[in-house]
Enzyme design. Structure first.
Site, PDB file in Angstrom:
ATOM      1  N   ARG A  18      35.801  35.447  45.324  1.00 42.11           N
ATOM      2  CA  ARG A  18      34.729  35.173  46.280  1.00 42.11           C
ATOM      3  C   ARG A  18      35.091  34.071  47.280  1.00 42.11           C
ATOM      4  O   ARG A  18      34.383  33.851  48.254  1.00 42.11           O
ATOM      5  CB  ARG A  18      33.433  34.804  45.519  1.00 42.11           C
ATOM      6  CG  ARG A  18      32.806  35.994  44.800  1.00 42.11           C
ATOM      7  CD  ARG A  18      31.722  35.582  43.810  1.00 42.11           C
ATOM      8  NE  ARG A  18      32.267  35.115  42.535  1.00 42.11           N
ATOM      9  CZ  ARG A  18      31.537  34.738  41.488  1.00 42.11           C
ATOM     10  NH1 ARG A  18      30.216  34.731  41.582  1.00 42.11           N
ATOM     11  NH2 ARG A  18      32.105  34.337  40.362  1.00 42.11           N
ATOM     12  N   GLU A 158      23.152  36.846  32.017  1.00 45.26           N
ATOM     13  CA  GLU A 158      23.877  36.819  33.284  1.00 45.26           C
ATOM     14  C   GLU A 158      23.042  37.544  34.330  1.00 45.26           C
ATOM     15  O   GLU A 158      22.328  38.501  34.016  1.00 45.26           O
ATOM     16  CB  GLU A 158      25.241  37.496  33.120  1.00 45.26           C
ATOM     17  CG  GLU A 158      26.249  36.644  32.374  1.00 45.26           C
ATOM     18  CD  GLU A 158      26.370  35.252  32.969  1.00 45.26           C
ATOM     19  OE1 GLU A 158      26.901  35.132  34.082  1.00 45.26           O
ATOM     20  OE2 GLU A 158      25.933  34.283  32.336  1.00 45.26           O
TER      21      GLU A 158
END
Ligand code: UD1
Ligand code: CA
Length: 454
Positions: A18, A158
């Site tokens: 990312r 998550e």
């Protein structure tokens, strides 16, 4: 905590996709220091007894940086990137040695403070099998959510796996965990990868501990402690938080920052007493500024030492290897590199001094430079004490200027100048009477023909 042994496991094997960068995430920098170095410094200050660092395959640069910061750390390679729990188990042999405490720290959470790690260890000492560091995120996107039942931590979800109500939970997983050494492996080895990413999530440890009737607790901390860096935007946000911390600490230590929000510091910047930093100054890594020195606006310092009472800038550039003695004056548009400027010496305007010594009390004139590089190698210039280098002189290195010597303005010095000598190395001035007036007359007459050179 001194009586308990502690293993810290630092996870730094992630690809950091990312970040959209060629550079491994752990090596991106804030406040002049790599992310992994920030984490390792915190771990070191928390008084751990051993450290394991988990890196990805081929991460030579990350390993080298880790070894530089913490030479005693053990390096483990996670050969496939299969999730945070899988990464922890890369250091299984270290856990198996049976430390009292096992701290798991993420390499991308650089603002973690040693006292927070200490609080987690205290919870272990009080009997928890698992400690999770939680925080209230301003924007919880991307973080795991802490699911509580009856006031107790039940599980961590998550984001990818979370239901809408779970996503609405504001309490997030900071990423750091602490395990009691004696039950750590039993929990870790039961973590599976039955989830959307097919990864072994460390966060599943909570539900497993609970199913085994082991105590899992949350410790809350402020968001700034656990800012995780996954993107360049988060890198910049974290930099901003750290800069604020550093400015505050500098001011608390007595430094005058006229406009703190415009001054950029490094994690290792060191200040004496009564230092003044004017607006818009950048201090890169390895800078020390001693008592009563003043750094004026728009100056950039990097691996430089500024002596007591020195005056630097505005618009000065001190590059690596600069050492300024006491009461040195470095003025506007002066660049210094790998050079010692001794006590009381001055270079006040438009100068370059590299690979050199400028002796005590010497004056380096406006526009003067040392020519240290011949296109192949760097050479040294040595200027003695109380010397005078006239404006616009070019000192062609290697060259030595003796104590008390005087170099005339505009000289190109290619040979050593003995002490107390005067060196004039420039062409003589020629004056042609009336020539300017004649040129103007020719122009006024409108002819293209100019008088021949005489
Ligand atoms: C992780 C947590 C999340 C938490 C967040 C806090 C998990 C499953 N999720 O998510 O709950 O809110 O951190 O910042 O733990 N790493 C490896 N090997 C791997 C995978 C990761 O070494 O196979 C390392 C990464 O380099 C990084 C850390 O583990 O330092 C965390 O991994 P990352 O992918 O950034 O996890 P997040 O998605 O941020
Ligand atoms: Ca992360």
């Amino acid at each position: 905590m001194a009586d308990r042994s502690c293993l810290a496991i630092v996870l730094a094997a992630g690809e950091g996709t990312r970040m959209r960068s060629q550079r491994p995430k752990a090596l991106h920098e804030i406040a002049g220091r790599s992310l992994i170095a920030h984490v390792l410094e915190a771990v070191r200050s928390a008084g751990v007894t051993s450290t394991a660092i988990v890196v990805g395959p081929g991460a030579e640069a990350v390993t080298a940086e880790a070894r530089r910061v913490l030479p005693g750390a053990e390096i483990f390679v996670q050969s496939e990137r299969r999730g945070t729990a899988h990464a922890v188990l890369a250091a299984k042999s270290a856990i198996a040695r049976g430390p009292d405490d096992v701290l798991i720290v993420y390499g991308d959470t650089p603002l973690i403070r040693p006292q927070t790690l200490g609080r987690m260890r205290e919870a272990l000492a009080k009997g928890a099998a698992l400690v999770v560091l939680g925080f209230r995120a301003q924007d919880p996107t991307g973080y795991g959510r802490l699911v509580q039942e009856g006031g107790e931590l039940a599980s961590i979800r998550e984001e990818l796996e979370a239901s809408a109500p779970e996503r609405a939970i504001g309490l997030c997983n900071g990423g750091l965990m602490a395990f009691a050494g004696k039950t750590a492996l039993a929990i870790l080895e039961r973590i599976g990868n039955d989830n959307r990413k097919g990864e072994f999530y460390l966060t599943d440890a909570v539900a497993i501990a609970r199913a085994r009737k082991l105590k899992a607790v949350v410790i809350e901390t402020e968001e700034d402690d656990v800012r995780g860096i996954n993107t360049k935007a988060q890198l910049a946000e974290t930099e901003a938080v750290l800069q604020q911390r550093l400015r505050k600490a500098a001011m608390e230590a007595g430094v005058t920052l006229v406009a703190p929000e415009t001054v950029f510091l490094s994690a290792d910047t060191r200040f004496g007493r009564d230092v003044v930093i004017e607006p818009f100054v950048v201090l890169g890594p390895g800078v020390t500024i001693e008592d009563n020195a003043v750094i004026r606006s728009f100056s950039h310092l990097d691996q430089a030492h500024v002596g007591k009472g020195a005056l630097v800038g505005p618009y000065a550039r001190l590059r690596p290897g600069t050492r300024l003695g006491e009461d040195v004056h470095i003025g506007n548009f002066v660049e210094i590199k790998e050079a010692v400027i001794e006590d009381g010496a001055k270079a006040n305007h438009l100068a370059y001094i590299g690979d050199a010594r400028l002796g005590a009390g010497s004056n380096f004139g406006a526009g003067a430079i040392v020519c240290n590089y011949d296109g192949v190698a760097k050479h040294r210039t040595d200027i003695g004490k109380a010397a005078f280098i006239g404006s616009n002189a070019a000192l062609v290195a290697p060259v030595r200027i003796g104590d008390g010597a005087y170099v005339a303005t505009g000289s190109v010095v290619t040979q050593d100048v003995p002490p107390d000598a005067l060196a004039i190395a420039r062409s003589r001035q020629v004056v042609k009477e009336n020539r300017a007036a004649r040129l103007r007359a020719v122009k006024a007459a409108g002819t293209k023909k100019t008088p021949a050179a005489e």
